[in-house]
Design a protein around this motif. Structure first.
Motif, mmCIF file in Angstrom:
data_model
loop_
_atom_site.group_PDB
_atom_site.id
_atom_site.type_symbol
_atom_site.label_atom_id
_atom_site.label_comp_id
_atom_site.label_asym_id
_atom_site.label_seq_id
_atom_site.Cartn_x
_atom_site.Cartn_y
_atom_site.Cartn_z
ATOM 1 N N LEU A 244 126.157 80.666 30.839
ATOM 2 C CA LEU A 244 126.867 81.264 32.010
ATOM 3 C C LEU A 244 126.234 82.251 32.835
ATOM 4 O O LEU A 244 125.556 83.148 32.363
ATOM 5 N N ALA A 245 126.020 81.700 34.068
ATOM 6 C CA ALA A 245 125.017 82.375 34.893
ATOM 7 C C ALA A 245 125.910 83.065 36.133
ATOM 8 O O ALA A 245 126.425 82.472 36.865
ATOM 9 N N VAL A 246 125.908 84.236 36.274
ATOM 10 C CA VAL A 246 126.656 85.034 37.484
ATOM 11 C C VAL A 246 125.772 85.863 38.196
ATOM 12 O O VAL A 246 125.174 86.643 37.805
ATOM 13 N N ALA A 247 126.167 85.630 39.577
ATOM 14 C CA ALA A 247 125.193 86.281 40.518
ATOM 15 C C ALA A 247 125.650 87.777 40.429
ATOM 16 O O ALA A 247 126.657 88.318 40.215
ATOM 17 N N GLY A 248 124.528 88.715 40.697
ATOM 18 C CA GLY A 248 124.635 90.018 40.475
ATOM 19 C C GLY A 248 125.593 90.835 41.505
ATOM 20 O O GLY A 248 126.157 91.669 41.116
ATOM 21 N N ASP A 249 125.793 90.397 42.626
ATOM 22 C CA ASP A 249 126.773 90.977 43.623
ATOM 23 C C ASP A 249 128.118 90.729 43.127
ATOM 24 O O ASP A 249 128.960 91.303 43.712
ATOM 25 N N VAL B 50 128.805 91.099 39.848
ATOM 26 C CA VAL B 50 129.074 91.883 38.447
ATOM 27 C C VAL B 50 129.104 93.275 38.805
ATOM 28 O O VAL B 50 128.686 93.901 39.613
ATOM 29 N N SER B 51 130.158 94.023 37.997
ATOM 30 C CA SER B 51 130.543 95.215 38.219
ATOM 31 C C SER B 51 129.267 96.224 38.424
ATOM 32 O O SER B 51 129.401 97.290 38.996
ATOM 33 N N ASN B 52 128.236 96.003 37.569
ATOM 34 C CA ASN B 52 127.023 96.879 37.700
ATOM 35 C C ASN B 52 125.885 96.376 38.488
ATOM 36 O O ASN B 52 124.864 97.053 38.645
ATOM 37 N N GLY B 53 126.393 95.250 39.066
ATOM 38 C CA GLY B 53 125.331 95.004 40.394
ATOM 39 C C GLY B 53 124.292 93.899 39.770
ATOM 40 O O GLY B 53 123.102 93.569 40.325
ATOM 41 N N TRP C 231 132.840 90.842 37.723
ATOM 42 C CA TRP C 231 132.813 90.386 36.438
ATOM 43 C C TRP C 231 132.304 91.629 35.757
ATOM 44 O O TRP C 231 131.375 92.517 36.195
ATOM 45 N N ASN C 232 132.584 91.711 34.400
ATOM 46 C CA ASN C 232 132.093 92.694 33.394
ATOM 47 C C ASN C 232 130.683 91.931 33.049
ATOM 48 O O ASN C 232 130.650 90.743 32.888
ATOM 49 N N PRO C 233 129.805 92.901 32.727
ATOM 50 C CA PRO C 233 128.615 92.208 32.132
ATOM 51 C C PRO C 233 128.572 91.548 30.915
ATOM 52 O O PRO C 233 127.720 90.808 30.641
ATOM 53 N N ARG C 234 129.566 92.010 29.996
ATOM 54 C CA ARG C 234 129.872 91.204 29.033
ATOM 55 C C ARG C 234 131.338 91.109 28.517
ATOM 56 O O ARG C 234 132.368 91.610 29.274
ATOM 57 N N GLN D 156 137.463 92.345 32.798
ATOM 58 C CA GLN D 156 138.003 93.639 32.879
ATOM 59 C C GLN D 156 137.510 94.321 34.065
ATOM 60 O O GLN D 156 137.793 95.573 34.477
ATOM 61 N N GLY D 157 136.516 93.971 34.710
ATOM 62 C CA GLY D 157 135.801 94.542 36.025
ATOM 63 C C GLY D 157 135.267 96.034 35.988
ATOM 64 O O GLY D 157 135.618 97.015 36.682
ATOM 65 N N GLY D 158 134.753 96.287 34.905
ATOM 66 C CA GLY D 158 134.100 97.394 34.503
ATOM 67 C C GLY D 158 135.169 98.490 33.904
ATOM 68 O O GLY D 158 135.801 98.269 33.026
ATOM 69 N N THR D 159 135.457 99.721 34.662
ATOM 70 C CA THR D 159 136.092 100.943 34.372
ATOM 71 C C THR D 159 137.610 100.422 34.827
ATOM 72 O O THR D 159 138.775 101.185 34.208
ATOM 73 N N THR D 160 137.838 99.647 35.810
ATOM 74 C CA THR D 160 139.184 99.430 36.267
ATOM 75 C C THR D 160 139.555 98.146 35.839
ATOM 76 O O THR D 160 138.974 97.130 36.210
ATOM 77 N N PRO D 161 140.731 98.183 35.303
ATOM 78 C CA PRO D 161 141.179 96.706 34.839
ATOM 79 C C PRO D 161 141.701 95.731 35.980
ATOM 80 O O PRO D 161 142.200 96.516 37.114
ATOM 81 N N ALA D 162 141.166 94.371 36.100
ATOM 82 C CA ALA D 162 141.490 93.529 36.970
ATOM 83 C C ALA D 162 142.819 93.297 37.148
ATOM 84 O O ALA D 162 143.312 92.772 38.235
ATOM 85 N N THR D 163 143.549 93.203 36.140
ATOM 86 C CA THR D 163 144.823 92.681 35.949
ATOM 87 C C THR D 163 145.401 93.155 34.740
ATOM 88 O O THR D 163 144.882 93.828 33.730
ATOM 89 N N ALA D 164 146.747 92.884 34.689
ATOM 90 C CA ALA D 164 147.663 93.014 33.369
ATOM 91 C C ALA D 164 147.046 91.919 32.461
ATOM 92 O O ALA D 164 146.533 90.931 32.691
ATOM 93 N N MET D 165 147.790 91.767 31.188
ATOM 94 C CA MET D 165 147.962 90.731 30.387
ATOM 95 C C MET D 165 148.371 89.591 31.015
ATOM 96 O O MET D 165 149.214 89.607 31.795
#
Length: 529
Positions: free
Chosen positions: A265-270, A272-275, A386-389, A394-403
């Motif tokens: 699974l390869a995700v472009a840096g821009d 990802v939440s940490n860049g 994307w979270n890096p893991r 989860q989008g880093g520190t801010t949740p992207a959605t509810a369940m």
């Protein structure tokens, strides 16, 4: 005649899709359709032969148009217009699910052998239209298929490679483990050849902008994808595949219930939440699949339009059925009532199923509706980072959605449900993992008596509404009658908007030629739906 038809059809408006539990016997009715397990004429044994047409169907000769999925269920095979299409859908799914290197082997081997399936040998769309502008590099020395989640370089996902935004709305679907659902598209060699060089003319290729402009000058009526030359030749037409996958968690998911593959699974840096881009090995399980095949014109079955036959499948554990779904008995309820779901974003709470573990439905949350699209973090460069893991959504520190609270809004049509039981039992008898998948419905081009209130649905295909919960989660109930709402939950009605690069010449129900201009394609698809 029309008045009589309307009187008969009105009380029984559309039933299209859904079954919730695996291998539960269909309700007994006087007439039971029969599974045709192979297109070879015997139909007694599962086989790897890919069908090219539905074959004989006496109902297609009716001059008043299809009865379709309206009205009472058929009382005999002579009245059953749906089963030939559903059998063809299952025949396609099974043949395409045969191990690619074992198509000459019997089902007990071909449907259980490891390795890529027939459809996974088809051409990826990126091989025809080019890759996304930005992709993450993978340096791992692993011979695994790569799923590239690419971008435009400015934080916006690009549709050229694999995706995590649904084509219908540009919105993602998140599973119960907090991961984005992944989508890939492939075409068979017949369609790839047509896209590269329509009528053998590479100067008019549909895989580049200039090629399409040349094509339009010489073909003002638009694209005409290859179909089999006739029913007799048995050759397949153009085929498009769209598959939905979810990332499996070994601590939470039973991988033995899914057709799986290990991917990079390869995700472009821009995105990802940490860049930072990443490339990671993951096991993914198949949760949904569209199969489209271009069908020929046949004089004796000319009521079947020479368009495409659309079949859609899902894993049986994706999501529960709504408590009050649209079905053959009551349509979608009456306008003004709490259970009238047409053009509504939700179709109410799920019907309780004891002990069920679903991929896209978690414990109910207070005040949260069903089939509500996720919201990304406020002010973020990327709407759905994307979270890096894992969990990736989860989008880093801010949740992207509810369940997730995804439910099925349409109950499966009775004859399709009966066929599902037969086909799944046949797959279970050879211990194939594909026994855990079900046909949601089969749609084809036809003319219906115009549907009437209280449950209006598109009239340019049979059945009028069809959607896959993993691929069109948020538009199951929309009929396209209101321009301020998402487009129709109907394959044919949506893809009818597909055009070539000039925005007006027909692309023959395929959005793929739009990939020569990815930004415009993303906008066009969202508008169309």
């Amino acid at each position: 005649m029309k008045t009589w038809l309307a009187a008969v059809l009105l009380p029984f408006l559309i039933a299209v899709v859904i079954v919730a539990e695996p291998l539960r016997p269909a309700a007994q009715t006087q007439y039971q359709p029969q599974a045709q397990l192979c297109v070879d004429g015997t139909g007694n044994t599962l086989c790897s032969k890919l069908p090219a047409y539905i074959g004989e169907d006496s109902r297609l000769g009716l001059t008043v148009g299809y009865n379709g999925l309206y009205g009472e269920p058929p009382r005999s095979a002579a009245e059953d217009v749906q089963t030939p299409f559903d059998n063809m859908a299952w025949q396609m799914f099974v043949a395409l699910s045969w191990a690619a290197d074992s198509t000459a082997k019997p089902p007990a081997q071909g449907l259980t052998a490891p390795g890529p399936r027939v459809w996974q040998t088809y051409t990826k769309v990126s091989a025809l239209f080019g890759n996304s502008k930005v992709r993450a590099g993978c340096t791992q020395a692993l011979a695994l298929p790569k799923f590239y989640i690419g971008s435009d370089g400015n934080g916006k996902p690009a549709p050229n490679n694999e995706e995590y935004l649904q084509a219908s709305t540009n919105l993602p679907l998140i599973d119960v483990n907090g991961n984005w659902t992944l989508f890939e598209r492939r075409v068979n060699a017949i369609e790839a050849s047509y896209l590269r060089a329509p009528q053998g003319l590479s100067a008019q290729t549909l895989t580049t902008r200039n090629g399409q402009l040349n094509f339009i000058k010489n073909n003002p009526k638009g694209a005409e994808f290859t179909s089999s030359a006739s029913v007799a030749d048995g050759k397949n037409g153009s085929i498009e595949i769209k598959a939905a996958w979810r990332v499996l968690d070994p601590a939470k998911d039973d991988a033995s219930k899914y057709f799986t593959q290990n991917i990079l699974l390869a995700v472009a840096g821009d995105l990802v939440s940490n860049g930072k881009p990443f490339c990671r090995s993951e096991k993914v399980g198949l949760v949904g699949m569209h199969i489209l095949q271009r069908n020929p014109f046949v004089e004796k079955n000319k009521a079947l339009l020479a368009q495409w036959i659309w079949a859609t499948f899902e894993h049986v554990d994706n999501a529960p059925l709504a408590q009050a779904p649209c079905n053959v008995s009551n349509g979608c309820g009456d306008p003004g009532t709490p259970t009238y779901w047409i053009n509504q974003p939700s179709c109410g709470p799920a019907a309780p199923v004891s002990g069920a573990h679903y991929s896209f439905y978690g414990p109910p949350q207070s005040g949260q509706g069903t089939n509500i699209a996720p919201q990304g973090p406020s002010g973020a460069k990327t709407q759905f980072p994307w979270n890096p893991r894992p969990p990736y959504a989860q989008g880093g520190t801010t949740p992207a959605t509810a369940m997730p609270q995804a439910v099925r809004c349409w109950q499966i049509y009775p004859t399709t449900s009966a066929l599902n039981t037969q086909w799944r039992n046949a797959l279970g008898s050879v211990k194939s993992v594909f026994q855990n998948y079900m046909l949601i419905g089969t749609q084809w081009g036809g003319q219906l008596e115009p549907p009437t209130p209280p449950n209006p649905v598109p009239a340019n295909a049979v059945p009028g509404m069809l959607s896959n919960m993993t691929l069109e989660t948020y538009i199951q109930n929309y009929n396209g009658s209101n321009s301020s709402l998402p487009g129709p939950g109907s394959c044919v009605s949506c893809h009818n908007f597909a055009t070539l690069v000039d925005g007006k010449t027909s692309a023959n129900f395929s959005f793929l030629p739009g990939l020569v201009d990815p930004v415009a394609t993303r906008s066009m698809i969202k508008t169309a739906r």
